[in-house]
Design an enzyme around this catalytic site. Structure first.
Site, PDB file in Angstrom:
ATOM      1  N   PHE A  59       0.811  -1.219   0.000  1.00  0.00           N
ATOM      2  CA  PHE A  59       0.000   0.000   0.000  1.00  0.00           C
ATOM      3  C   PHE A  59       0.848   1.275   0.000  1.00  0.00           C
ATOM      4  CE2 PHE A  59      -3.213  -2.718   2.446  1.00  0.00           C
ATOM      5  CZ  PHE A  59      -4.167  -2.723   1.435  1.00  0.00           C
ATOM      6  N   THR A 100      -2.454  -6.459  -6.981  1.00  0.00           N
ATOM      7  CA  THR A 100      -2.475  -5.306  -6.067  1.00  0.00           C
ATOM      8  C   THR A 100      -2.833  -5.798  -4.677  1.00  0.00           C
ATOM      9  OG1 THR A 100      -4.868  -4.931  -6.305  1.00  0.00           O
ATOM     10  CG2 THR A 100      -3.407  -3.796  -7.861  1.00  0.00           C
ATOM     11  N   ASP A 101      -2.550  -4.999  -3.686  1.00  0.00           N
ATOM     12  CA  ASP A 101      -3.150  -5.280  -2.391  1.00  0.00           C
ATOM     13  C   ASP A 101      -4.466  -4.519  -2.338  1.00  0.00           C
ATOM     14  OD1 ASP A 101      -3.864  -6.074   0.042  1.00  0.00           O
ATOM     15  OD2 ASP A 101      -2.195  -5.195   1.146  1.00  0.00           O
ATOM     16  N   TYR A 102      -5.519  -5.300  -2.309  1.00  0.00           N
ATOM     17  CA  TYR A 102      -6.865  -4.751  -2.214  1.00  0.00           C
ATOM     18  C   TYR A 102      -7.055  -3.622  -3.225  1.00  0.00           C
ATOM     19  CZ  TYR A 102     -11.005  -5.669   0.470  1.00  0.00           C
ATOM     20  OH  TYR A 102     -12.242  -6.108   0.849  1.00  0.00           O
ATOM     21  N   GLY A 126      -5.547  -1.113  -4.085  1.00  0.00           N
ATOM     22  CA  GLY A 126      -4.311  -0.331  -4.218  1.00  0.00           C
ATOM     23  C   GLY A 126      -4.319   0.623  -5.406  1.00  0.00           C
TER      24      GLY A 126
END
Ligand code: BGC
Length: 779
Positions: free
Chosen positions: A264, A295-297, A299
């Site tokens: 993030f 991606t993280d969530y 992002g």
């Protein structure tokens, strides 16, 4: 949270959601390889058939499962799958549901491309092991690998084929709640654990139905969030990144990890999700990674808040940087996502079809590697799920691992191990709670079936001693704080009684006891994502309880639950015995009792420094000397030297620290030569004698110091360790082989070099060791 998963209502609601939306709308361990891709021909032939929308669909990872680990959920997912607009799903639990969703993809979509099914299988699946920080404290790579192997077996039996693990973020800041999810502060140990986890999940064949594709996260440097505040800015020199933070991610890549999750935070002013230097130049060009990046969530969407521009700008920046799959971008909370804005970006010339195709090829390749094209249901055998998940055998292993991870911090006058006799009072808010035992990030765990401390204690003690129990206090005086530290239903229900009533009850049973065990500390979600703290002590109401128990004059054992290093100066001063149990997992109660009564001799060692005060943070063992180091070691203040006027420099408990019920003596420390050249190796050996009264295990640690360098070097760096079992009275000789590779570091040109000159090598029981020899590295 998982048991709420089993709530029939939720299951029904989800399945109905998926199907209804369909109906209404009917109107070696190898990493994936695009370049040297054995599936290139198949991938190309599918790609040639795909519409623009279907390509973007492969990059889309919606949230529509039972477990929501962030703020977003997606809608109409069934219809989207049918339209070829989904590449995978995450956090759906159970073979039946996964099968139903996969069926839509492979039977009702035009190109019949199977879906990936990901989940946060972090420290176990239904059978849950200690939180990763605890697991790392075992320093037992074989054991750690086996936990990942078992987690993969269980999760893959239940339909999952991809895990968002290992998390390998180095952190030196216990304020950051996510220290619980990582392996502590050391890059060398963190790297060995990263390799072990990847191997445990993937083995050497991703297409087997009992392996998972692993995803190393969070790339990169997430653990260095400023002030320990989650999601905060990271700012770090390249030389520090390379020498102190990047190694574990690289180790996972070298071990063949199939996927990488972007972090993030920003790096050098650019969010990791849109950072081409990070995701392409470093990860792919320098390290040779060939898998896919997720991606993280949300992002991508978050890049807008970072100030990176419009929806179309951020999606194109992410794709061009090297993101292949967009997690949760499809959800309601995100306005910027591949699925929403990539076409617009393409039409404006912000991304090329080559970039899009490259990402799609990586996703298809991963599915080939997992064998999903061959058999999309290969992870969906409900018979296997019944037989292989949360088994008696797996739970027995969790019990063992739980005990191996515990760290004995203090044991005055050998108060521990306890004897099974007399009256034992177990007191504290964590003493009789099942749902917290698995700790944070255990989304699939059978939390109600976890073994609470009280129950384990009763099982072990049987009728040989009398057990009394009282809750003693809530987790905190502050209800609001308690609520903030509750997620995934891991609640410790607040007691209807007043603080005074709880305390009085505790004191009345304490008076009857011969020994008091205080089960206190953090609850599970006091650490983990979005659980940063500015004060890292035991919550005040529990401190007050502990002090009242100490005042009874009875011997008190503090069984400490925590997801982070805590500030424990007062407890260290006043409590005779402290056993840090972290969150031990499914079999917590039995594992703790095994250690308390000496069936297992504790052998865990800290992998993150415990500070004396928050003001010392960041604090870590492998720091530099500075130009003004202290000249005394007793912690006395020296003006115009690098120290504080109100605190000592040293931590309370250093990296590598942990006691045993027995005693280990080190002797006969030798090095095979005083000088090596660039091709040479050096043998470092030491004898360790168990001179105490119990058989035990010791983690023998080896550190080096590069005394003179072209850039400043740390005072100590871990370069080897061996965990050995030594029977009482026995001596074992331990030998390490150091090579020039172990002496290398990144210089100011970021070249990985060993520089000739003087080196110190240390061995010992923790990072404070002074057992030192010197040698020269010559050209
Ligand atoms: C976390 C990741 C996790 C993801 C999916 C994010 O909020 O940062 O570690 O894998 O959610 O649950």
């Amino acid at each position: 949270m998982t048991n709420q998963l089993t709530s029939k209502f939720v299951i029904l609601a989800i399945i109905t959601l998926i199907f209804t939306s369909c109906k209404t709308e009917t109107n070696s361990a190898q990493s994936s390889s695009v370049d040297k891709n054995p599936y290139a021909a198949q991938v190309d032939s599918i790609l040639a058939l795909m519409t623009f929308e279907e390509k973007i669909g492969q990059l889309n990872l919606p949230v529509s499962g039972d477990i929501t680990t962030g703020q977003g959920t997606s809608s109409n997912v069934g219809k989207k799958i049918k339209d070829g607009l989904v590449g995978g799903m995450f956090n759906i639990k159970s073979v039946e549901k996964i099968k139903a969703v996969q069926k839509i993809a492979v039977e009702e979509s035009r190109l019949k491309i199977p879906l990936l099914f990901g989940m946060d299988v972090i420290h176990g699946y239904e059978t849950t092991f200690p939180i990763p920080l605890g697991l790392s404290s075992s320093w037992d790579l074989e054991l750690i690998e086996k936990t990942a192997r078992m987690a993969a077996t269980e999760a893959s039996a239940d339909g999952i084929n991809w895990t968002f693990s290992p998390m390998v973020d180095i952190s030196r800041d216990p304020r950051w709640g996510r220290v619980s999810e990582g392996n502590g502060e050391d890059p060398y140990l963190g790297s060995r654990i990263a390799e072990a986890m990847v191997k445990g999940y993937q083995q050497d064949d991703l297409s087997k139905n009992n392996t998972l594709m692993s995803c190393v996260k969070h790339f990169a440097l997430y653990g260095a969030s400023e002030a320990g505040r989650d999601y905060n800015t990271v700012d770090m020199s390249k030389i520090r990144m390379y020498n102190e933070y990047l190694e574990p991610y690289k180790a996972a890549v070298d071990a063949g990890v199939g996927s990488v999750m972007a972090s993030f935070n920003e790096i050098d002013g650019v969010p990791a999700t849109g950072n081409k230097w990070l995701l392409t130049e470093l990860l792919r060009d320098d390290w040779g990674f060939n898998g896919f990046v997720v991606t993280d969530y949300t992002g991508i969407y978050e890049m807008m808040a970072h100030g990176m521009g419009s929806e179309e700008q951020v999606v194109s920046q992410a794709l061009n940087a090297g993101i292949d799959m967009d997690m949760a971008g499809d959800s309601r909370v995100a306005s910027a996502a591949f699925i929403k804005s990539l076409k617009g970006a393409y039409n404006k010339g912000l991304v090329s079809m080559v970039e899009i195709d490259t990402a799609v090829k990586r996703m298809l390749t991963a599915k080939y590697e997992l064998g999903l094209f061959e058999d999309p249901y290969k992870y969906c055998d409900s018979e296997r799920a019944k037989k292989e998940v949360f088994t008696t055998e797996n739970r027995a292993f969790a019990r063992k691992v739980g005990a191996e991870s515990m760290v004995l911090l203090k044991n005055e006058n050998n108060l521990l191990p306890l004897k099974k006799e007399g009256t034992i009072a177990l007191i504290g808010p964590l003493a009789n709670n099942a749902v917290n035992m698995a700790g944070t990030w255990s989304v699939a765990t059978q939390q109600e079936k976890s073994n609470p401390f009280l129950s384990g204690l009763k099982t072990i003690v049987g009728n040989t001693a009398n057990i009394l129990y009282a809750k003693g206090s809530n987790i905190d005086y502050d209800l609001e704080l308690e609520k903030r530290a509750t997620m995934f239903n891991k609640d410790i229900p607040r007691d209807g009684r007043t603080d005074k009533q709880l305390l009085d009850e505790a004191l009345s049973i304490a008076k009857k006891a011969d020994v008091i065990i205080a089960a206190i500390g953090e609850s599970a979600e006091f650490s983990g994502e979005s659980s940063s703290r500015t004060e890292i002590g035991i919550p005040q109401v529990q401190k007050d309880l502990l002090n009242a128990l100490l005042k009874t004059g009875k011997p008190v054992v503090l069984v400490l639950f925590t997801g982070r290093p805590l500030e424990l100066v007062e407890e260290n001063e006043n409590v005779p015995a402290i056993l840090n149990v972290w969150f031990p997992g499914s079999e917590a109660g039995l594992a703790i009792s095994d250690v308390l009564f000496g069936y297992v001799n504790p052998s865990g060692k800290l992998t993150a420094t415990f500070p004396r005060s928050v003001g010392q943070i960041p604090i870590f063992y492998n720091h530099k000397n500075t130009g003004r180091p202290l000249s005394n070691e007793e912690g006395q203040f020296e003006k115009f030297k690098s120290n504080y006027i109100d605190e000592r420099n040293e931590p309370l408990y250093p990296f590598g620290y942990g006691l045993s019920y027995t005693k280990f003596d080190y002797s006969n420390f030798k090095i095979s030569t005083n000088s090596i050249n660039m091709d040479g190796t050096i043998d470092v050996s030491v004898d360790v004698t168990n001179s105490g009264d119990y058989d035990g295990k010791e983690v023998v640690q080896l550190y080096i110091r590069d005394v003179v360098g072209s850039v400043t070097r740390p005072l100590k760096e871990l370069k080897g360790f061996q965990k050995i079992e030594i029977k009482k009275g026995e001596t074992k000789s331990v030998t390490f082989k150091l090579s020039v590779e172990d002496l290398k570091f990144y210089n100011s040109d970021l070249d990985f070099v060993a520089e000739p000159g003087k080196f110190h090598v240390f061995v010992g029981t923790d990072s404070r060791t002074k057992m030192m020899k010197e040698f020269q590295l010559t050209k």
